[in-house]
Design a protein around this motif. Structure first.
Motif, short mmCIF file in Angstrom:
data_model
loop_
_atom_site.label_atom_id
_atom_site.label_comp_id
_atom_site.label_asym_id
_atom_site.label_seq_id
_atom_site.Cartn_x
_atom_site.Cartn_y
_atom_site.Cartn_z
N VAL A 59 42.11 47.10 36.07
CA VAL A 59 41.59 48.35 36.76
C VAL A 59 40.08 48.73 36.17
N LEU A 60 40.03 48.80 34.88
CA LEU A 60 38.75 48.73 34.27
C LEU A 60 37.81 47.66 34.63
N GLY A 61 38.31 46.35 34.62
CA GLY A 61 37.48 45.22 35.20
C GLY A 61 36.88 45.32 36.58
N GLU A 62 37.79 45.89 37.35
CA GLU A 62 37.43 46.02 38.86
C GLU A 62 36.23 47.13 38.92
N ALA A 63 36.26 48.17 38.34
CA ALA A 63 35.58 49.23 38.41
C ALA A 63 33.99 48.56 37.74
N LEU A 64 34.04 47.90 36.69
CA LEU A 64 32.86 47.44 35.88
C LEU A 64 32.17 46.16 36.48
N SER A 65 32.86 45.62 37.31
CA SER A 65 32.50 44.38 37.97
C SER A 65 31.31 44.81 38.98
N HIS A 66 31.13 46.18 39.10
CA HIS A 66 29.91 46.45 40.07
C HIS A 66 28.68 46.98 39.38
N VAL A 67 28.50 46.83 38.15
CA VAL A 67 27.61 47.19 37.36
C VAL A 67 27.06 45.79 36.44
N ASN A 68 26.00 45.70 35.81
CA ASN A 68 25.51 44.57 34.96
C ASN A 68 26.27 44.82 33.71
N ARG A 69 27.13 43.61 33.46
CA ARG A 69 27.91 43.70 32.08
C ARG A 69 27.10 44.11 31.03
N ASP A 70 26.09 43.48 30.79
CA ASP A 70 25.03 43.72 29.76
C ASP A 70 24.81 45.16 29.57
N LEU A 71 25.02 46.20 30.35
CA LEU A 71 24.71 47.47 30.26
C LEU A 71 25.70 48.30 30.26
N VAL A 72 27.10 47.71 29.94
CA VAL A 72 28.11 48.58 29.46
C VAL A 72 28.96 48.11 28.49
N CYS A 73 29.51 48.99 27.47
CA CYS A 73 29.99 48.72 26.27
C CYS A 73 31.55 48.96 26.42
N VAL A 74 32.39 48.19 26.18
CA VAL A 74 33.87 48.10 26.16
C VAL A 74 34.62 47.83 24.57
N SER A 75 35.29 48.82 24.48
CA SER A 75 35.98 48.49 23.06
C SER A 75 37.59 48.47 23.37
N LEU A 76 38.27 47.83 22.63
CA LEU A 76 39.69 47.60 22.84
C LEU A 76 40.45 47.96 21.47
N ASN A 77 41.39 48.54 21.54
CA ASN A 77 42.27 48.79 20.24
C ASN A 77 43.15 48.03 19.90
N LEU A 78 43.25 47.45 18.96
CA LEU A 78 44.28 46.20 18.63
C LEU A 78 45.14 46.54 17.49
#
Length: 300
Positions: A59-78
């Motif tokens: 779902v997050l990937g679908e939402a962010l697919s509409h913007v330039n990937r270089d302009l958003v920061c995504v962090s992931l808890n591991l």
């Protein structure tokens, strides 16, 4: 929305980081997408996945697919799944599989910050660090972060192996947390904070022990106080046009070393209130009042 520098490349992140997990999806896929689009429209360009859940990642990937990937920061808890009793896995295989799964379902291309969630003193093996370095070398992750509040965090900060510190930080944070933030900044780590607000209002009221306020004629108008001694932070709840939460959020952002504050929201109204807060200036004298309250005997 306001932005602050992030990372050696000179990128910028929004003052707020929107954290999403399986609970965010409780309203359904379409509602979650609508919420994420609202976050983007509000200028939020930083997002955190609470756990490597494939549905949330998609779902997050679908939402962010509409913007330039270089302009958003995504962090992931591991390392730790969602929930208090979720299994912990800081193994090289476990973390590699988690990252690959998120990238597969989200289509994001890479994870900006892979965050180790509260690793214990001996939970992180050398093979795990080697695997993370390999993931950086292949471009699947850009930066490495560590999150938590235990004293072991001081050791992780001092290693110089991490680019990002995620830590609880609020008006009640003690000197240990504040020193850790300072040490992380000296290591050129970017700092993200969470748990920025703790509601201090007592859930119960003891009317029998509560002295009244100033009475009117015939004693009418008495109001009981909350059980216990007076709270030095009572002003948080009676500042006009502000809530205790928005004051606490603004207070966290006063520290210029903090890149972004991690927030959660399940509806657009709450998201709108939080997103507008960084644009507001704290009322004059309120920050000093918070600092003074922190040194009073009842402050803890």
């Amino acid at each position: 929305m306001r932005y602050r520098p992030f990372g050696a490349a000179g990128a910028a992140v929004s003052n707020l980081t929107f954290s999403i997990g399986t609970d965010t999806l409780s309203g359904g896929r379409d509602a979650t997408l609508d919420l994420l689009y609202s976050a983007l429209e509000a200028g939020i360009n930083s997002y955190r996945l609470d756990a490597p859940d494939p549905v949330t990642a998609e779902v997050l990937g679908e939402a962010l697919s509409h913007v330039n990937r270089d302009l958003v920061c995504v962090s992931l808890n591991l390392g730790a799944g969602e929930g208090r009793n979720a299994p912990r896995d800081f193994s090289a295989e476990g973390m590699t599989d988690a990252i690959d799964q998120v990238l597969h379902f989200s289509g994001l291309g890479w994870i900006d910050v892979a965050v180790l969630q509260e690793p214990g003193e001996h939970e992180l093996q050398q093979s795990s660090l080697t695997a993370l370095k390999g993931l950086r070398a292949t471009g699947r992750i850009k930066l490495l972060g560590v999150a938590g509040e235990g004293e072991v965090m001081d050791a992780y900060v001092s290693t110089g192996a991490f680019d990002v510190l995620m830590t609880p930080y609020n008006i009640h944070s003690d000197w240990k947390i504040r020193n850790r933030v300072r040490a992380a900044r000296e290591q050129d780590m970017a700092i993200f904070v969470y748990d920025y607000f703790r509601d201090r209002r007592a859930p119960d009221r003891d009317i029998s022990k509560a002295p009244p306020r100033k009475r009117g004629f015939f004693g009418i108008g008495a109001e009981p106080r909350v059980k216990g001694t007076a709270d030095p932070y009572h002003f948080l709840y009676n500042t006009p046009k502000w809530t205790a939460e928005t004051i606490s959020l603004t207070y966290a952002l006063i520290d210029p070393s903090i890149a972004s504050v991690i927030v959660r929201a399940k509806d657009k109204d709450r998201l709108k209130t939080l997103a507008e807060t960084p644009e507001r200036d704290m009322p004059p004298g309120l920050a000093a009042q918070i600092e003074m309250a922190g040194v009073q005997p009842n402050a803890a």
